[in-house]
Design a protein around this motif. Sequence first.
Motif, PDB file in Angstrom:
ATOM      1  N   UNK A 288       0.752  -1.123   0.059  1.00 45.58           N
ATOM      2  CA  UNK A 288      -0.225   0.146  -0.074  1.00 45.58           C
ATOM      3  C   UNK A 288       0.735   1.266   0.112  1.00 45.58           C
ATOM      4  N   UNK A 289       0.834   2.136  -1.009  1.00 43.72           N
ATOM      5  CA  UNK A 289       1.548   3.289  -1.205  1.00 43.72           C
ATOM      6  C   UNK A 289       0.807   4.398  -0.395  1.00 43.72           C
ATOM      7  N   UNK A 290      -0.419   4.725  -0.605  1.00 47.55           N
ATOM      8  CA  UNK A 290      -1.235   5.648  -0.149  1.00 47.55           C
ATOM      9  C   UNK A 290      -2.703   5.146  -0.087  1.00 47.55           C
ATOM     10  N   UNK A 291      -3.580   5.723   0.824  1.00 45.00           N
ATOM     11  CA  UNK A 291      -4.831   5.412   1.086  1.00 45.00           C
ATOM     12  C   UNK A 291      -5.584   6.472   1.672  1.00 45.00           C
ATOM     13  N   UNK A 292      -6.786   6.781   1.375  1.00 41.00           N
ATOM     14  CA  UNK A 292      -7.778   7.795   1.964  1.00 41.00           C
ATOM     15  C   UNK A 292      -8.983   7.355   1.703  1.00 41.00           C
ATOM     16  N   UNK A 293      -9.755   7.403   2.931  1.00 37.94           N
ATOM     17  CA  UNK A 293     -11.088   6.947   2.910  1.00 37.94           C
ATOM     18  C   UNK A 293     -12.088   7.784   3.749  1.00 37.94           C
ATOM     19  N   UNK A 294     -13.383   7.812   3.459  1.00 36.16           N
ATOM     20  CA  UNK A 294     -14.150   8.511   4.268  1.00 36.16           C
ATOM     21  C   UNK A 294     -15.488   7.694   4.377  1.00 36.16           C
ATOM     22  N   UNK A 295     -16.391   8.217   5.278  1.00 36.55           N
ATOM     23  CA  UNK A 295     -17.801   7.551   5.382  1.00 36.55           C
ATOM     24  C   UNK A 295     -18.797   8.713   5.910  1.00 36.55           C
ATOM     25  N   UNK A 296     -19.962   8.506   5.356  1.00 33.50           N
ATOM     26  CA  UNK A 296     -21.048   9.566   5.504  1.00 33.50           C
ATOM     27  C   UNK A 296     -22.153   8.593   5.642  1.00 33.50           C
ATOM     28  N   UNK A 297     -23.280   9.110   6.384  1.00 31.78           N
ATOM     29  CA  UNK A 297     -24.500   8.722   6.355  1.00 31.78           C
ATOM     30  C   UNK A 297     -25.381   8.992   5.150  1.00 31.78           C
ATOM     31  N   UNK A 298     -25.844   8.188   4.471  1.00 27.17           N
ATOM     32  CA  UNK A 298     -26.607   8.557   3.140  1.00 27.17           C
ATOM     33  C   UNK A 298     -28.097   7.942   3.424  1.00 27.17           C
ATOM     34  N   UNK A 299     -28.732   8.502   2.276  1.00 25.62           N
ATOM     35  CA  UNK A 299     -30.252   8.084   2.223  1.00 25.62           C
ATOM     36  C   UNK A 299     -30.070   6.989   0.936  1.00 25.62           C
ATOM     37  N   UNK A 300     -30.319   5.571   1.303  1.00 32.67           N
ATOM     38  CA  UNK A 300     -30.283   4.779   0.261  1.00 32.67           C
ATOM     39  C   UNK A 300     -31.365   3.957  -0.265  1.00 32.67           C
ATOM     40  N   UNK A 301     -31.537   4.060  -1.654  1.00 30.48           N
ATOM     41  CA  UNK A 301     -32.631   3.398  -2.154  1.00 30.48           C
ATOM     42  C   UNK A 301     -32.288   2.502  -3.294  1.00 30.48           C
ATOM     43  N   UNK A 302     -32.162   1.259  -2.941  1.00 25.43           N
ATOM     44  CA  UNK A 302     -31.322   0.117  -3.954  1.00 25.43           C
ATOM     45  C   UNK A 302     -32.072  -0.186  -5.195  1.00 25.43           C
ATOM     46  N   UNK A 303     -33.463   0.401  -5.222  1.00 24.19           N
ATOM     47  CA  UNK A 303     -34.147   0.153  -6.675  1.00 24.19           C
ATOM     48  C   UNK A 303     -33.871   1.533  -7.199  1.00 24.19           C
ATOM     49  N   UNK A 304     -33.311   2.665  -6.761  1.00 24.35           N
ATOM     50  CA  UNK A 304     -33.119   3.806  -7.378  1.00 24.35           C
ATOM     51  C   UNK A 304     -32.010   3.711  -8.672  1.00 24.35           C
ATOM     52  N   UNK A 305     -32.139   4.169  -9.484  1.00 26.17           N
ATOM     53  CA  UNK A 305     -31.336   4.219 -10.761  1.00 26.17           C
ATOM     54  C   UNK A 305     -29.791   4.632 -10.438  1.00 26.17           C
ATOM     55  N   UNK A 306     -29.778   5.800  -9.233  1.00 25.18           N
ATOM     56  CA  UNK A 306     -28.758   6.465  -8.926  1.00 25.18           C
ATOM     57  C   UNK A 306     -27.718   5.491  -8.229  1.00 25.18           C
ATOM     58  N   UNK A 307     -28.188   4.251  -7.740  1.00 21.39           N
ATOM     59  CA  UNK A 307     -27.550   3.299  -7.238  1.00 21.39           C
ATOM     60  C   UNK A 307     -26.974   2.158  -7.936  1.00 21.39           C
ATOM     61  N   UNK A 308     -27.106   2.278  -9.451  1.00 20.68           N
ATOM     62  CA  UNK A 308     -26.740   1.289 -10.345  1.00 20.68           C
ATOM     63  C   UNK A 308     -25.054   1.460 -10.443  1.00 20.68           C
ATOM     64  N   UNK A 309     -24.334   0.619  -9.664  1.00 22.03           N
ATOM     65  CA  UNK A 309     -22.909   0.676  -9.801  1.00 22.03           C
ATOM     66  C   UNK A 309     -22.281   0.442 -11.060  1.00 22.03           C
ATOM     67  N   UNK A 310     -22.988  -0.570 -11.687  1.00 24.94           N
ATOM     68  CA  UNK A 310     -22.635  -1.029 -13.019  1.00 24.94           C
ATOM     69  C   UNK A 310     -22.723  -0.036 -14.181  1.00 24.94           C
ATOM     70  N   UNK A 311     -23.420   1.107 -13.887  1.00 26.56           N
ATOM     71  CA  UNK A 311     -23.917   2.024 -14.802  1.00 26.56           C
ATOM     72  C   UNK A 311     -22.338   2.792 -14.998  1.00 26.56           C
ATOM     73  N   UNK A 312     -21.792   3.082 -13.928  1.00 29.04           N
ATOM     74  CA  UNK A 312     -20.517   3.770 -14.032  1.00 29.04           C
ATOM     75  C   UNK A 312     -19.536   3.080 -14.971  1.00 29.04           C
ATOM     76  N   UNK A 313     -19.482   1.863 -14.849  1.00 30.04           N
ATOM     77  CA  UNK A 313     -18.455   1.220 -15.569  1.00 30.04           C
ATOM     78  C   UNK A 313     -18.750   1.027 -17.061  1.00 30.04           C
ATOM     79  N   UNK A 314     -20.080   0.981 -17.279  1.00 26.33           N
ATOM     80  CA  UNK A 314     -20.530   1.138 -18.793  1.00 26.33           C
ATOM     81  C   UNK A 314     -20.363   2.583 -19.413  1.00 26.33           C
ATOM     82  N   UNK A 315     -20.587   3.325 -18.673  1.00 26.74           N
ATOM     83  CA  UNK A 315     -20.176   4.898 -19.472  1.00 26.74           C
ATOM     84  C   UNK A 315     -18.741   4.834 -19.581  1.00 26.74           C
ATOM     85  N   UNK A 316     -17.762   4.519 -18.840  1.00 24.90           N
ATOM     86  CA  UNK A 316     -16.425   4.569 -18.820  1.00 24.90           C
ATOM     87  C   UNK A 316     -15.964   3.585 -19.943  1.00 24.90           C
TER      88      UNK A 316
END
Length: 114
Positions: free
Chosen positions: A78-106
Amino acid sequence: MSTEETSRFVRLRVELVVEVDDQDALSRAALERIAEDQDMPDEERAHAEGAVTEDTAEALAYLVDPFDLVGEVPGVELAQASWSSEQIDYDPDSPDWDLDGDDVEEDDEEEAVG
């Protein structure tokens, strides 16, 4: 740095959403971790203890260590690391939470460039 030198480094991005079903257990574990840290100055310890008892996200951040993700991976340091955490509103059915969608765009952007 030459391309050969920089190619040794890899940025690993991980995004997790966790559900905390026992805030007290999480806070207790974070407090234990803080108590075990003999190198932490008293002033910083008091601040950390207050933060983890008041904020679940802070408690989680004290317990998550990026080194744990790669510490046992052969040939990796491990050369460098940073991380954070925050409380969020989570809706697993929301398209905003489609993690695979980011990969498709990239992937689409890379194909357009290539």
